[in-house]
Design a protein around this motif. Structure first.
Motif, PDB file in Angstrom:
ATOM      1  N   SER A 169       0.833  -1.210   0.000  1.00 28.39           N
ATOM      2  CA  SER A 169       0.000   0.000   0.000  1.00 28.39           C
ATOM      3  C   SER A 169       0.864   1.254   0.000  1.00 28.39           C
ATOM      4  N   TYR A 170       1.921   1.222   0.783  1.00 29.27           N
ATOM      5  CA  TYR A 170       2.867   2.337   0.861  1.00 29.27           C
ATOM      6  C   TYR A 170       3.488   2.586  -0.510  1.00 29.27           C
ATOM      7  N   HIS A 172       2.242   1.908  -3.354  1.00 28.43           N
ATOM      8  CA  HIS A 172       1.230   2.392  -4.301  1.00 28.43           C
ATOM      9  C   HIS A 172       0.809   3.834  -4.060  1.00 28.43           C
ATOM     10  N   THR A 173       0.916   4.318  -2.826  1.00 25.63           N
ATOM     11  CA  THR A 173       0.243   5.576  -2.479  1.00 25.63           C
ATOM     12  C   THR A 173       1.133   6.719  -2.002  1.00 25.63           C
ATOM     13  N   VAL A 174       2.316   6.424  -1.496  1.00 27.68           N
ATOM     14  CA  VAL A 174       3.101   7.469  -0.823  1.00 27.68           C
ATOM     15  C   VAL A 174       3.856   8.367  -1.793  1.00 27.68           C
ATOM     16  N   SER A 176       4.937  10.307  -5.528  1.00 27.18           N
ATOM     17  CA  SER A 176       4.208  11.183  -6.452  1.00 27.18           C
ATOM     18  C   SER A 176       3.515  10.395  -7.554  1.00 27.18           C
ATOM     19  N   ARG A 177       4.100   9.273  -7.944  1.00 25.92           N
ATOM     20  CA  ARG A 177       3.469   8.365  -8.902  1.00 25.92           C
ATOM     21  C   ARG A 177       3.447   6.959  -8.303  1.00 25.92           C
ATOM     22  N   PRO A 178       2.366   6.225  -8.462  1.00 27.80           N
ATOM     23  CA  PRO A 178       2.310   4.869  -7.893  1.00 27.80           C
ATOM     24  C   PRO A 178       3.441   3.998  -8.424  1.00 27.80           C
ATOM     25  N   SER A 207       6.993   2.542 -12.254  1.00 24.08           N
ATOM     26  CA  SER A 207       6.087   3.647 -11.942  1.00 24.08           C
ATOM     27  C   SER A 207       5.074   3.845 -13.066  1.00 24.08           C
ATOM     28  N   GLU A 239      -1.869  -0.924 -10.516  1.00 27.18           N
ATOM     29  CA  GLU A 239      -1.714  -1.369  -9.141  1.00 27.18           C
ATOM     30  C   GLU A 239      -2.457  -2.680  -8.890  1.00 27.18           C
ATOM     31  N   THR A 335      -8.407  -2.183  -3.654  1.00 24.94           N
ATOM     32  CA  THR A 335      -7.074  -1.576  -3.610  1.00 24.94           C
ATOM     33  C   THR A 335      -6.279  -2.245  -2.497  1.00 24.94           C
ATOM     34  N   VAL A 337      -4.843  -0.673  -0.129  1.00 29.63           N
ATOM     35  CA  VAL A 337      -5.262   0.001   1.106  1.00 29.63           C
ATOM     36  C   VAL A 337      -6.498  -0.702   1.667  1.00 29.63           C
TER      37      VAL A 337
END
Length: 351
Positions: A169-170, A172-174, A176-178, A207, A239, A335, A337
């Motif tokens: 999850s980190y 995918h989300t943290v 600027s681009r997954p 990415s 993702e 997702t 998350v």
């Protein structure tokens, strides 16, 4: 200057150039400190790569050595020959990718920390923190794994699933681009002395370009049982490719089997890569129709936890989550998350 010294300098220059290019491309010019060891230092750390110090050897000719550098135990990842899908400079490029993304992810508590690298060899060698309990694959499926360590309890397996879900999850989300891992399997998850899970091996991570919903690739991941059918057919990566792979990981944790043995599901059918179709379909039918999920559970889980109603609920909930992650249509999959939150909910069922 000796030929050996010339080769090391050439390798250092080529690898260093690729590293700089990758840092600029992935890190938006931001500085990430990456330090290096010499080839000689790593040879001394492993007694010239003594075979007795190999802690993990995967199917793609990577060996992880237990080493000692300046009084600290480390895990040293080295490619050792054989036929490989990627050769020459291309292989080094993928290792540089692993190096850079590992450095970016080092802040996460469930990522195997990158300490340093060696750029004097082709391909480069990576030095990580020591993983005392080896890979999850060896721990669950490896020869003698259950004899070297206590069997992993259901509580531990559920915790490992949640920890790895959080790390993905980190990813995918943290940023600027997954960033999509693309290589999630048991061989790339390591356990420390307390069985805390650590994700590793970002060589195939990629990415999603800005403004795009997916990225097109030519090189697929190498674990057939972890690949969604549409990714396998088209090479399109989102993702949700990682979500499908994570579903396979959940099945492996539940059953104690190699997730490649499940092969892939296509409208309830078994695409036969490694197992007779009858055996694969039998396992699938058992999980889809057997409401209790009991028939596919690793016997060591049942021996350790018994048959309490809470365990029954958790096992069934994880079976359901695994198949939701492995839906053919990617938009139906959750997702990562959402997967993490669901695993946290399942863990709380024990209260």
């Amino acid at each position: 200057m000796t030929n050996d010294r010339k080769e090391k300098e050439r390798a250092f220059f080529e690898n260093g150039s690729m590293l700089l290019e990758k840092l600029i491309a992935i890190c938006n010019g931001k500085s990430i400190p990456i330090r290096s060891f010499s080839d000689e230092e790593l040879k001394q750390a492993t007694n010239n790569y003594d075979a007795r110090l190999v802690i993990v050897q995967d199917e793609l000719y990577w060996k992880w050595y237990k080493g000692s550098l300046y009084g600290r135990l480390v895990s040293i990842r080295k490619f050792e020959g054989g036929v490989h899908i990627i050769e020459g400079r291309g292989l080094s490029n993928y290792i540089i990718n692993d190096l850079v993304i590992s450095a970016k992810m080092s802040a996460h508590k469930n990522v195997l920390k990158l300490m340093r690298c060696c750029l004097e060899t082709q391909p480069p060698i990576l030095v990580h923190e020591f993983a005392a309990n080896g890979s999850l694959a060896n721990r669950i499926q490896g020869p003698g794994g259950s004899q070297q360590h206590q069997p992993l309890t259901w509580v531990s397996r559920l915790k490992i699933a949640r920890e790895i879900a959080h790390a993905i999850s980190y990813l995918h989300t943290v940023f600027s681009r997954p960033i999509i891992h693309r290589y999630i399997d048991m061989w790339n998850i390591f356990l420390d002395q307390h069985d805390v899970a650590n994700l590793s091996n970002f060589e195939l991570s990629i990415s999603v370009p800005e403004g795009e919903t997916h990225v097109q690739v030519d090189i697929l991941s190498w674990c057939v049982g972890y690949m969604s059918p549409k990714y396998f057919a088209t090479g399109k990566v989102t993702e949700k490719v990682d979500v499908y792979s994570f579903g396979a990981l959940l099945l492996g944790l539940l059953t104690g089997q190699n997730s490649n043995d499940f092969t892939q599901l296509n409208n309830g059918e078994c695409v036969d890569f490694s197992k007779p179709k009858k055996e694969c379909v039998g396992l699938v039918v058992c999980m889809q129709n057997g409401a209790q999920g009991r028939c596919i559970v690793d016997p060591t889980i049942l021996a350790g936890e018994g048959r309490g109603s809470t365990i029954e609920q958790q096992l069934q909930a994880v079976v359901d989550l695994a198949f939701t992650c492995r839906k053919i249509e990617s938009q139906i999959r959750p997702t990562m998350v959402g997967v993490t939150k669901e695993l946290m909910r399942i863990e709380r069922l024990v209260l």
